[in-house]
Motif scaffolding. Structure first.
Motif, short mmCIF file in Angstrom:
data_model
loop_
_atom_site.label_atom_id
_atom_site.label_comp_id
_atom_site.label_asym_id
_atom_site.label_seq_id
_atom_site.Cartn_x
_atom_site.Cartn_y
_atom_site.Cartn_z
N ILE A 46 8.64 1.76 -5.27
CA ILE A 46 8.03 0.83 -6.24
C ILE A 46 9.03 -0.27 -6.59
N ALA A 47 10.28 0.09 -6.74
CA ALA A 47 11.31 -0.92 -7.06
C ALA A 47 11.40 -1.96 -5.95
N GLU A 48 11.33 -1.49 -4.71
CA GLU A 48 11.35 -2.40 -3.56
C GLU A 48 10.15 -3.35 -3.60
N ALA A 49 8.97 -2.79 -3.87
CA ALA A 49 7.75 -3.60 -3.92
C ALA A 49 7.81 -4.61 -5.06
N LEU A 50 8.25 -4.16 -6.22
CA LEU A 50 8.29 -5.06 -7.38
C LEU A 50 9.28 -6.20 -7.18
N ALA A 51 10.40 -5.90 -6.55
CA ALA A 51 11.39 -6.95 -6.29
C ALA A 51 10.77 -8.03 -5.41
N ASP A 52 10.01 -7.60 -4.41
CA ASP A 52 9.35 -8.55 -3.51
C ASP A 52 8.28 -9.35 -4.24
N LEU A 53 7.44 -8.66 -5.02
CA LEU A 53 6.33 -9.34 -5.69
C LEU A 53 6.82 -10.31 -6.76
N LEU A 87 0.87 -1.18 0.00
CA LEU A 87 0.00 0.00 0.00
C LEU A 87 0.91 1.23 0.00
N ILE A 88 0.78 2.04 -1.04
CA ILE A 88 1.75 3.12 -1.24
C ILE A 88 1.06 4.48 -1.43
N GLY A 89 1.59 5.49 -0.72
CA GLY A 89 1.11 6.87 -0.89
C GLY A 89 0.10 7.32 0.14
N VAL A 90 -0.08 6.51 1.19
CA VAL A 90 -1.13 6.77 2.18
C VAL A 90 -0.87 8.03 3.01
#
Ligand code: MN
Length: 319
Positions: free
Chosen positions: A225-232, A189-192
């Motif tokens: 986003i790069a961190e999230a994409l690496a995880d996903l 969840l990003i930008g909250v």
């Protein structure tokens, strides 16, 4: 029609890909678009015109590889309450995304209020049953993690993430065929920047990955986003992105029902998501809360158009 298109021609043009640009796009793909023209999940029920506004712009300036398949509407029955209408519409949305996902077809869902996400991602989760986990990047100013018991407004667009995580009315929670539709650790969840304590408590307890706007501002959206994409990429079978346009700063996206100052810039979002629609593990994109009634000079609908173009990999990444 000609006049309309002329008016729109000063929009930021997505470059049609040259042979060179096309070469780096890994696979030729058709992106199937589903409009969900419903706003019954919001307190202010005027965002149902969003899909048509975007579609009109796409008719004037078509994006290659994008096919607008159909637009679904809620029953618009005055005898039904909002919950009943969302409960009638969500399975139809889910049926469509399940079908596309099962056939490996890329999709884009265009809302309408963000309660469309219940159907969108339940359908994808259903198609992945037995194959692996679904991941989701949820870009939003809000947490959308209320239940009917905790919501101050009772509006269903404040609840879709909670429902996808297993809390809420049973018939909506079980749409994916498994409960929950999403494992919390596979949700980013990003930008909250606007939320109630109960939502925060729920998501924190579940272990959802939350990146508040304060962190976006210090680290930059690209890094997060790069961190999230690496995880996903590593930990899910497939993943999608749900963009609530109120995640963006109201200066860049005024045409939303619940604007919150201090958001993500349009350029940062377009750069961060550029070409992601071509990624092998990516199933689809959702764009929610587009409300032409509050738009200024078509800024927000053009941004939604630019987001589609960026997602497909057209135009130049902005940095
Ligand atoms: Mn939202």
């Amino acid at each position: 029609m000609v006049k309309k298109c002329k008016q729109m021609s000063d929009t930021r043009q997505a470059d049609i890909p040259t042979a060179v640009q096309q070469a780096h796009l890994d696979t030729p793909r058709v992106f199937h678009v589903l409009g969900v023209a419903s706003c019954v999940g919001a307190s202010d029920r005027t965002c149902q015109e969003g899909p048509e506004a975007l579609r009109a712009l796409l008719k004037c300036q078509p994006l290659p590889d994008l096919r607008w398949v159909t637009t679904l509407r809620d029953p618009q029955d005055v005898a039904m309450d909002a919950y009943a209408m969302v409960a009638a519409l969500a399975p139809r949305v889910a049926q469509q995304t399940q079908l596309w996902s099962a056939h490996g077809h890329q999709f884009v869902v265009v809302g309408g209020d963000h309660s469309c996400a219940i159907g969108t991602w339940s359908g994808v989760a259903r198609s992945l049953r037995g194959r692996g986990a679904l991941g989701l990047l949820w870009i939003d100013a809000h947490m959308d993690a209320h239940t009917p018991e905790t919501s101050p407004s009772g509006a269903l667009h404040g609840m879709p993430l909670a429902m996808l995580l297993g809390a809420g009315p049973p018939d909506l929670v079980r749409l994916a065929g498994t409960i929950p539709a999403l494992q919390p650790r596979h949700v980013w969840l990003i930008g909250v920047r606007s939320y109630e304590a109960q939502e925060q408590q729920r998501l924190t307890d579940l272990g959802v990955n939350i990146r508040y706007m304060t962190e976006v501002k210090t680290r930059g959206l690209a890094a997060i986003i790069a961190e999230a994409l690496a995880d996903l990429q590593r930990n899910t079978e497939a993943f999608g992105v749900s963009v609530d346009l109120d995640a963006l700063d109201p200066v860049d996206a005024p045409g939303v029902g619940s604007p919150e100052p201090g958001g993500i810039t349009a350029d940062a979002l377009l750069a961060a998501l550029h070409g992601l629609g071509r990624h092998a593990q990516v199933v689809g994109l959702e764009i929610a809360e587009l409300n032409p009634r509050y738009d200024l000079h078509q800024k927000t609908v053009r941004l939604a158009y630019d987001l589609l173009a960026a997602w497909i990999g057209y135009g130049h990444p902005r940095t």
